[in-house]
Structures are given as C-alpha cells and as structure tokens.
Design a protein around this motif. Sequence first.
Motif, PDB file in Angstrom:
ATOM      1  N   PRO A   1      -0.578   8.405  -0.312  1.00  0.00           N
ATOM      2  CA  PRO A   1      -1.164   9.159  -1.439  1.00  0.00           C
ATOM      3  C   PRO A   1      -0.165  10.175  -1.965  1.00  0.00           C
ATOM      4  O   PRO A   1      -0.389  11.372  -1.899  1.00  0.00           O
ATOM      5  CB  PRO A   1      -2.400   9.821  -0.817  1.00  0.00           C
TER       6      PRO A   1
ATOM      7  N   LYS B   1     -18.332   1.559  -1.332  1.00  0.00           N
ATOM      8  CA  LYS B   1     -17.165   1.085  -0.590  1.00  0.00           C
ATOM      9  C   LYS B   1     -17.553   0.619   0.810  1.00  0.00           C
ATOM     10  O   LYS B   1     -18.267   1.295   1.528  1.00  0.00           O
ATOM     11  CB  LYS B   1     -16.178   2.250  -0.519  1.00  0.00           C
TER      12      LYS B   1
ATOM     13  N   VAL C   1       0.847  -1.198   0.000  1.00  0.00           N
ATOM     14  CA  VAL C   1       0.000   0.000   0.000  1.00  0.00           C
ATOM     15  C   VAL C   1       0.880   1.243   0.000  1.00  0.00           C
ATOM     16  O   VAL C   1       1.728   1.403   0.878  1.00  0.00           O
ATOM     17  CB  VAL C   1      -0.928   0.018   1.238  1.00  0.00           C
TER      18      VAL C   1
HETATM   19  P1  ADP Z   1      -8.698   0.362   1.887  1.00  0.00           P
HETATM   20  O1  ADP Z   1      -8.384  -1.056   2.188  1.00  0.00           O
HETATM   21  O2  ADP Z   1      -9.883   0.892   2.560  1.00  0.00           O
HETATM   22  O3  ADP Z   1      -8.717   0.636   0.428  1.00  0.00           O
HETATM   23  P2  ADP Z   1      -5.979   1.082   2.452  1.00  0.00           P
HETATM   24  O4  ADP Z   1      -5.439   1.853   3.598  1.00  0.00           O
HETATM   25  O5  ADP Z   1      -5.590  -0.325   2.281  1.00  0.00           O
HETATM   26  O6  ADP Z   1      -7.547   1.249   2.532  1.00  0.00           O
HETATM   27  O7  ADP Z   1      -5.582   1.833   1.123  1.00  0.00           O
HETATM   28  C1  ADP Z   1      -5.975   3.114   0.852  1.00  0.00           C
HETATM   29  C2  ADP Z   1      -5.190   3.616  -0.347  1.00  0.00           C
HETATM   30  O8  ADP Z   1      -5.797   4.793  -0.810  1.00  0.00           O
HETATM   31  C3  ADP Z   1      -3.762   3.975  -0.013  1.00  0.00           C
HETATM   32  O9  ADP Z   1      -2.930   3.677  -1.109  1.00  0.00           O
HETATM   33  C4  ADP Z   1      -3.836   5.480   0.208  1.00  0.00           C
HETATM   34  O10 ADP Z   1      -2.622   6.126  -0.113  1.00  0.00           O
HETATM   35  C5  ADP Z   1      -4.893   5.886  -0.784  1.00  0.00           C
HETATM   36  N1  ADP Z   1      -5.658   7.085  -0.400  1.00  0.00           N
HETATM   37  C6  ADP Z   1      -6.180   7.381   0.792  1.00  0.00           C
HETATM   38  N2  ADP Z   1      -6.848   8.554   0.744  1.00  0.00           N
HETATM   39  C7  ADP Z   1      -6.746   9.007  -0.536  1.00  0.00           C
HETATM   40  C8  ADP Z   1      -7.233  10.159  -1.227  1.00  0.00           C
HETATM   41  N3  ADP Z   1      -7.980  11.087  -0.627  1.00  0.00           N
HETATM   42  N4  ADP Z   1      -6.941  10.274  -2.534  1.00  0.00           N
HETATM   43  C9  ADP Z   1      -6.202   9.340  -3.168  1.00  0.00           C
HETATM   44  N5  ADP Z   1      -5.726   8.253  -2.563  1.00  0.00           N
HETATM   45  C10 ADP Z   1      -5.992   8.072  -1.268  1.00  0.00           C
END
Ligand code: ADP
Length: 501
Positions: free
Chosen positions: A170, A286, A167
């Motif tokens: 952002p 989601k 992961v």
């Molecule tokens: P989930 O399992 O709910 O998708 P994770 O924490 O595994 O959550 O992953 C979230 C991903 O989304 C990460 O790569 C994070 O950097 C990205 N992210 C979180 N908030 C934003 C945002 N506002 N815009 C773009 N990317 C985001």
Amino acid sequence: MSETRKLLRGSTGDWEVVIGLEVHAQVTSKSKLFSGASAEYGAGPNENVSLVDAAMPGMLPVINEYCVEQAVRTGLGLNARINLWSRFDRKNYFYPDLPQGYQISQYKDPIVGEGEIEVELDGGETIMVGIERLHLEQDAGKSIHDLAPKESYVDLNRSGVALMEIVSKPDMRSAEEGAAYFTKLRSIVRYLGTCDGNMEEGSMRADVNVSVCRAGNYDKFRETGDFKYLGTRTETKNVNSIRYVRQVIDYEARRQIEVLEAGGEIDQETRLFDVKTGETRTMRSKEDAHDYRYFPDPDLLPLEIDPAWVEEIRASLPELPDAKKHRFMDDYGLSAYDASVLAADKASAAYFEEVVAKCDDGKLASNWVTGDLFGALNKAGKTIEETPVSAAQLGELISLIKDKTISGKIAKDVFALIVEGEESGAPGDIVERRGLKQVTDTGAIEKVVDEIIAANPKQVEQVKEKPKTMGWFVGQVMKASGGKANPQAVNEILKKKLGVE
Ligand code: ADP
Ligand code: MG
C-alpha cells in the motif's frame, strides 16, 4: 516523504488516501497454464477448450514450463526475490464460468516474493513502490449475458489461461501515483515480453484497493507496519485502463471521506466501476481468505526451480526501462523526466538512440523526439512504429542544424513537410532542392539589414531608447530572407548597425 503527498480536505479535518494495486497480467504464451489448448484471443466461442479446461472428471493439470519462465522473468524485472520452492493451491468458489469449482492459484507460497520498482510522476519526482508478491494462477471463463434475452452463455476459451497476479504494497498515495505505477508496470512487462499489456483485450487489469485515514496516520503505519493505523479498504475490481484507475481512486477517496465524516463506517467490500457514470458501486461484501478454503492442489507437485535456470533467465533479460533511463541521463545529460519518457517504450527508446547515433547530440535528439515527433504522432493518432519521419531522417535533420546548414526554424518546416507527406527522402536533398540553405554570407545579410533600417526610421529611434525592441528587426530580417538568414549573424550585424550594446 509524506509532505509531498496531497492531503484531502474534509469538513472535519485533513485526510490521506492510501492505495494498493493487484494487477492481473496475462502471460504471453501460446498455450494455457495447465493444458495445451491455445491461449489466443479472439477465437470463436469454446474453440480453445481442452478437457482439462472444461474440468472433465479424471483430467490432470500439467504445468506449462514456459509460463513459469515468464513469471520468473517478470519477478526479476520487478527486482523481486524468486522463490525456488513454491506451490499451487485450490481457491474454492462456485461460478458458472469456473467448471472446476475452484481456481488453481498460489496462496501461501507464491513463485515471486517481495520486490520494488521506481515510478516516475509527471512533475519529474520519482517514488519507490514495493511489490508484495507475484503469483501464477488460472483465469476463469466468461459468462455472456447479452446475447439472448432469457439465457446466459458460457465461453471457456479463457478458462485456464495463465495470469500473473502482481500485488503491490500500500505504497501509493494519490490517483496520480496509482496511475503512474500501473503505467510503469505495463512498461516493464512489455519490455520483458511477458505480457502484451493490451488493456482493451483484458490482458492487463487492476483491482484497485483504496482507503483513507487521518493525516499523519500513514507515517505511523510506515514506522510500525501496523495496519490498524490505516482505514478500511474497498477493492474495485477489473479496472482496465489507466484513466479508470485514476477515476476510481479519486471517486473512492471522496466517497469514503464523506461516509466517515457523516459518522458512517467503510465496509470492507468488493466494488464495481461504472465507466458511464465514473462511479463505483457495491458488488458484494468482501470474502476473507478462509472463505475460499484454500488447500494445496493434490494434483500438482510443489514447483521447484533450479537456481542455475534463474541465473540463465536473468542473463537473458533485456535492458529494462530504469536502467535505460539512468543510462540516458548519464550518457546524454537528459533530465530524469525526459529520460523516463523516452525509456518507457522499447520502440521509442530504440528510435531515440538511432537519432542520437546519427546526430551525436542527445539533448537535441531528446527535444525533437519528445516534442516535435511525439506531438506529430499524437496529432495523427499514430504509434512510433508508424512514424512518417524515420530516425535516420530526423538524425540527419538535426545534423543539418548543428553544422549550420539550416536554422532550427527551417528544420521545423522540413520536418512538417515530411510529416505531411509533401517531401520524402534525405533532409539534405530536400534542403538543397527547395533552396533552404542558411545564408551565412554576411555581405548578403548586411544588404537586407541596411534596407530594413532605411525603411523604418521610427523603429530605429525606438531601439535607441529601448534596446530590447531590436527583436523586431531580427524578425523583419528573418522574414525578408525567407527564414534562411543565420540568426546569430543577423543579431551581430543588427547590433553593430543599430549601436546596441
Ligand atoms: P486480497 O486478495 O484479500 O485482496 P491481497 O493481499 O491479494 O488481498 O491484496 C491486498 C491489496 O490491498 C494489496 O495491494 C495491499 O497493498 C492493499 N491494501 C491492504 N490494506 C490496504 C489499505 N488499508 N488501504 C489500501 N490498500 C490496502
Ligand atoms: Mg484482492
């Protein structure tokens, strides 16, 4: 930093795009994460399914140490913190290809924590992208809907195969950056040998998170760490090529801006990418983490690893693309871009170094490998492993230019002959056989020059007025000598005879 990012112009002002990637990388392992069944791709339906993978009552998972090792290796390759204590959790949901009714994953305590990697963009600029975490989890099986008109089938071969979910933070700000990050990640896991990076077989796929916010808000987010400055994100699932990652980001950014400018809101939702139309569409709204009712898997003990083992793994790491890139820049004086292109792939880097060993000229070797060789491979649709010109041949060819046996032009001809399969063996012998040796004998060159000057009085007049037109004579002499005259000698003799300063 933000001034280098492209702003997207809308009808109501400027927007910024923000991207985070969750990449699923299948661990290169013979057997699955919690069972001894084969993890090989391409077997017949349900051939590689143990009782554990089919979730028979009473079966217990047993962790595969090799997969844990690969996760640690990958974490080290991402310059990330290795958590000596981690834990597996159950992520509960129902799906026909998930016989357990839950996926064993890692939630609060992943095996790898924060890290950071360097990512090169096409223009030569380098950005840093943060890694949030890497955790181990099981893959699900596959539902197959297109084999029979009224039935669906389930293939559990993939059920239980080990995945690393990587992961990012952002930290990416354009389609180009998202694609470059994915490319770099692939290069790193392939170097490490922890994932084969084969996207057609689904070994690597990305969930692409995209949001947009008003220009300037991203910097506020960076200053405060507060997500309220960012827009709501959508997550497009299972994007399995670098080109598609790019398309998803471009499409989503545009779509979200349009929705917002029309006064709408972005739903936090999961979307699907349609490769035929290049568009994304809603798959489901989601879920939040609490929807999955995560809890520690009572069948598995927490995973505790010995720091000495981590150090052993660290010591066994190969030289990774970034280290290699910097060494190429320092040792051979290459530009950051050329060095990163050569270092991106292990086989290309090894080829390049073999060429350098032979010709002792990093710059020339880099030009030939990234230019002529990659060009020829591209054209023929071949990989570096299938190259028609061996590193030893190219190294020798470059040596022949350096010691002035042949000109650069003749070297290109010899190279083309080898590529086309019309010649083989040592370039020195080819040059000999075909009589391509460069003529440095000034007497012989002078003779040709005299003839051409005598035959072209008009051009001689012209050179007196415009010395630059001497280039025409150089061309004529080279042509008359079949490309074999030493260009430097030709230039000097022409200058003298035509009275050019
Ligand atoms: P989930 O399992 O709910 O998708 P994770 O924490 O595994 O959550 O992953 C979230 C991903 O989304 C990460 O790569 C994070 O950097 C990205 N992210 C979180 N908030 C934003 C945002 N506002 N815009 C773009 N990317 C985001
Ligand atoms: Mg996600």
